[in-house]
Design an enzyme around this catalytic site. Structure first.
Site, PDB file in Angstrom:
ATOM      1  N   GLU A  96       0.822  -1.203   0.000  1.00 36.16           N
ATOM      2  CA  GLU A  96       0.000   0.000   0.000  1.00 36.16           C
ATOM      3  C   GLU A  96       0.857   1.253   0.000  1.00 36.16           C
ATOM      4  OE1 GLU A  96      -2.449  -0.163   3.461  1.00 36.16           O
ATOM      5  OE2 GLU A  96      -3.529  -1.937   2.741  1.00 36.16           O
ATOM      6  N   CYS A 109       3.027   8.279   1.962  1.00 33.96           N
ATOM      7  CA  CYS A 109       3.470   7.264   2.913  1.00 33.96           C
ATOM      8  C   CYS A 109       3.874   6.032   2.111  1.00 33.96           C
ATOM      9  CB  CYS A 109       2.317   6.957   3.862  1.00 33.96           C
ATOM     10  SG  CYS A 109       2.725   5.683   5.049  1.00 33.96           S
ATOM     11  N   CYS A 116       6.079  -7.719   7.324  1.00 36.68           N
ATOM     12  CA  CYS A 116       7.071  -7.211   8.273  1.00 36.68           C
ATOM     13  C   CYS A 116       7.494  -8.359   9.179  1.00 36.68           C
ATOM     14  CB  CYS A 116       6.452  -6.082   9.103  1.00 36.68           C
ATOM     15  SG  CYS A 116       7.654  -5.190  10.118  1.00 36.68           S
ATOM     16  N   CYS A 120       4.935  -6.262  16.005  1.00 32.57           N
ATOM     17  CA  CYS A 120       4.404  -5.307  16.978  1.00 32.57           C
ATOM     18  C   CYS A 120       2.926  -5.640  17.202  1.00 32.57           C
ATOM     19  CB  CYS A 120       4.570  -3.878  16.478  1.00 32.57           C
ATOM     20  SG  CYS A 120       6.308  -3.440  16.232  1.00 32.57           S
ATOM     21  N   CYS A 123      -0.036  -3.585  15.368  1.00 28.95           N
ATOM     22  CA  CYS A 123       0.127  -3.225  13.959  1.00 28.95           C
ATOM     23  C   CYS A 123      -0.523  -4.250  13.044  1.00 28.95           C
ATOM     24  CB  CYS A 123       1.615  -3.097  13.629  1.00 28.95           C
ATOM     25  SG  CYS A 123       1.912  -2.667  11.914  1.00 28.95           S
ATOM     26  N   CYS A 344      -3.292   3.976   9.694  1.00 32.46           N
ATOM     27  CA  CYS A 344      -2.404   3.450  10.736  1.00 32.46           C
ATOM     28  C   CYS A 344      -0.966   3.897  10.592  1.00 32.46           C
ATOM     29  CB  CYS A 344      -2.494   1.952  10.804  1.00 32.46           C
ATOM     30  SG  CYS A 344      -1.614   1.110   9.510  1.00 32.46           S
TER      31      CYS A 344
HETATM   32  N1  SAH Z   1       8.249  -0.189  10.966  1.00 31.28           N
HETATM   33  C1  SAH Z   1       8.293   1.240  11.002  1.00 31.28           C
HETATM   34  C2  SAH Z   1       7.414   1.921   9.969  1.00 31.28           C
HETATM   35  C3  SAH Z   1       5.999   1.398   9.791  1.00 31.28           C
HETATM   36  S1  SAH Z   1       4.807   1.768  11.004  1.00 31.28           S
HETATM   37  C4  SAH Z   1       7.990   1.724  12.408  1.00 31.28           C
HETATM   38  O1  SAH Z   1       7.687   0.895  13.264  1.00 31.28           O
HETATM   39  O2  SAH Z   1       8.107   2.915  12.662  1.00 31.28           O
HETATM   40  C5  SAH Z   1       4.555   3.481  10.935  1.00 31.28           C
HETATM   41  C6  SAH Z   1       3.859   4.034  12.186  1.00 31.28           C
HETATM   42  O3  SAH Z   1       2.496   3.573  12.304  1.00 31.28           O
HETATM   43  C7  SAH Z   1       4.550   3.587  13.443  1.00 31.28           C
HETATM   44  O4  SAH Z   1       4.675   4.600  14.374  1.00 31.28           O
HETATM   45  C8  SAH Z   1       3.620   2.491  13.896  1.00 31.28           C
HETATM   46  O5  SAH Z   1       3.886   2.187  15.189  1.00 31.28           O
HETATM   47  C9  SAH Z   1       2.269   3.094  13.600  1.00 31.28           C
HETATM   48  N2  SAH Z   1       1.157   2.141  13.649  1.00 31.28           N
HETATM   49  C10 SAH Z   1       1.157   0.837  13.307  1.00 31.28           C
HETATM   50  N3  SAH Z   1      -0.040   0.281  13.564  1.00 31.28           N
HETATM   51  C11 SAH Z   1      -0.831   1.260  14.043  1.00 31.28           C
HETATM   52  C12 SAH Z   1      -2.204   1.307  14.487  1.00 31.28           C
HETATM   53  N4  SAH Z   1      -2.967   0.228  14.469  1.00 31.28           N
HETATM   54  N5  SAH Z   1      -2.684   2.484  14.925  1.00 31.28           N
HETATM   55  C13 SAH Z   1      -1.908   3.593  14.925  1.00 31.28           C
HETATM   56  N6  SAH Z   1      -0.628   3.606  14.540  1.00 31.28           N
HETATM   57  C14 SAH Z   1      -0.079   2.458  14.106  1.00 31.28           C
END
Ligand code: SAH
Length: 348
Positions: A96, A109, A116, A120, A123, A344
């Site tokens: 995406e 973005c 990944c 986390c 995520c 997100c």
């Molecule tokens: N792997 C990298 C980049 C991808 S995530 C990182 O961890 O920074 C980009 C941002 O979106 C990160 O801050 C991540 O923590 C956040 N993110 C992921 N899932 C989310 C969710 N469900 N709600 C809000 N933010 C989210």
């Protein structure tokens, strides 16, 4: 990357790579500049439309090379102007890219991996597992695709994508070389011409690569912190077990050291009852003392496989006020593109 032919995708090459390429095929190195301007300034990907190249060179290029972009399989505009594209890569994998227009700027973005590895807990990308790294062409191709799709203005004064956040799918620092090369092309004046400050790399905290990046590509750094102590962060961002907060913050400090007016952006997802109390905010204020920081609070964006809930507006307000009182620039990120499930990974 080529999966169905032997042609070299010129999007895989940065300026030096293109000069070497032209050298190898016994052409002058200035062809690199010409071709980059066609691709990145004009959005032209067909060699036959590159009118300042001789006919013979166009034919030759057609035989051995291509400028191949990801293919759009879904185009979802949101009510707030955010636009999410699902893009098919050269082997059929899909990722995406999300465009967020604002007054005076357009932020894209960008994804760095299919899936990944990091798991986390909050995520949605984690739920799909890891497939592979994207190539340089597949990363920079998202920017070229967006500019072409949004429309390159006739006078070429300003391309639609003015800012890039490496915050899409994947952990960019786990795909170091391809991401660094793609960011070099974004930054290059004869590439996308986006200044380093308008390119932000967001990482979950891959410490050795943060240190390495400082020396090769000095873009803005965002760190997904999400917790003010190791116990909680180990749970939310498992890579913390390998690179705990202290080590991570030392790397962040080092990253901005000696640079005027540079700060690290810390992203902090607000999850109801998990990391959103006043005590958490105070602890966060304490641990960030030594790092020039700004803080982005991100209301958790729910998705079907997750049991977490978004913090209440009141908790978010208290959290923000506590950090501001402690002297931190703290913003609550607007959730954009909520209705198209694009919110997100988008923060800057
Ligand atoms: N792997 C990298 C980049 C991808 S995530 C990182 O961890 O920074 C980009 C941002 O979106 C990160 O801050 C991540 O923590 C956040 N993110 C992921 N899932 C989310 C969710 N469900 N709600 C809000 N933010 C989210």
């Amino acid at each position: 990357m080529n999966t169905d032919n032997d042609k070299i995708n010129l999007l895989d090459l940065d300026q030096q790579g293109l000069k070497d390429f032209f050298n190898d095929i016994e052409e002058k190195p200035f062809r690199a500049t010409q071709i980059m301007k066609w691709i990145y300034h004009e959005g032209v990907v067909d060699f036959h439309e590159m009118t300042n190249l001789s006919k013979a060179l166009r034919v030759k290029l057609d035989e051995i090379a291509e400028v191949r972009l990801p293919e759009m399989t879904m185009d979802q505009p949101s009510k707030d102007g955010t636009r999410k594209w699902v893009l098919k890569m050269f082997d059929g994998n899909q990722i995406e890219a999300v465009f967020i227009p604002e007054k005076g700027r357009g932020t894209l973005c960008v994804s760095s991996q299919v899936g990944c590895t990091l798991n986390c807990t909050f995520c949605s990308t984690a739920t799909q597992g890891f497939n592979r790294n994207l190539s340089t062409a597949e990363i920079i191709g998202q920017v070229v695709f967006a500019n072409r799709t949004l429309g390159i203005p006739k006078n070429k004064a300003l391309l639609p994508v003015t800012n890039v956040v490496m915050m899409g799918m994947g952990e960019p620092l786990m795909n170091f070389d391809n991401v660094i090369r793609a960011m070099a092309i974004m930054n290059d004046d004869i590439g996308c011409g986006i200044s380093r400050r308008r390119i932000t790399l967001s990482t979950s905290g891959v410490v050795p690569q943060i240190i390495k990046m400082r020396d090769v590509c000095d873009v803005s750094l965002a760190v997904s912190l999400h917790a003010p102590n190791d116990e909680l962060r180990n749970e939310l961002v498992p890579i913390n077990k390998k690179y705990p907060i202290k080590v991570l913050l030392d790397a962040c400090k080092h990253y901005v050291e000696g640079k005027a007016r540079r700060r690290v952006t810390f992203e902090y997802i607000m999850i109801d009852g998990v990391n959103d109390t006043r005590q958490h905010a105070k602890q966060l204020a304490r641990i960030l003392e030594a790092v020039p920081s700004k803080i982005n609070l991100i209301p958790f964006n729910p998705f079907p496989q997750s049991s977490y809930k978004r913090s209440s507006p009141e908790s978010i307000q208290i959290f923000q006020d506590t950090l501001i009182a402690a002297g931190y620039t703290t913003i609550v990120r607007k959730t954009r593109g909520d209705d198209i499930d694009a919110a997100c990974g988008v923060g800057w």
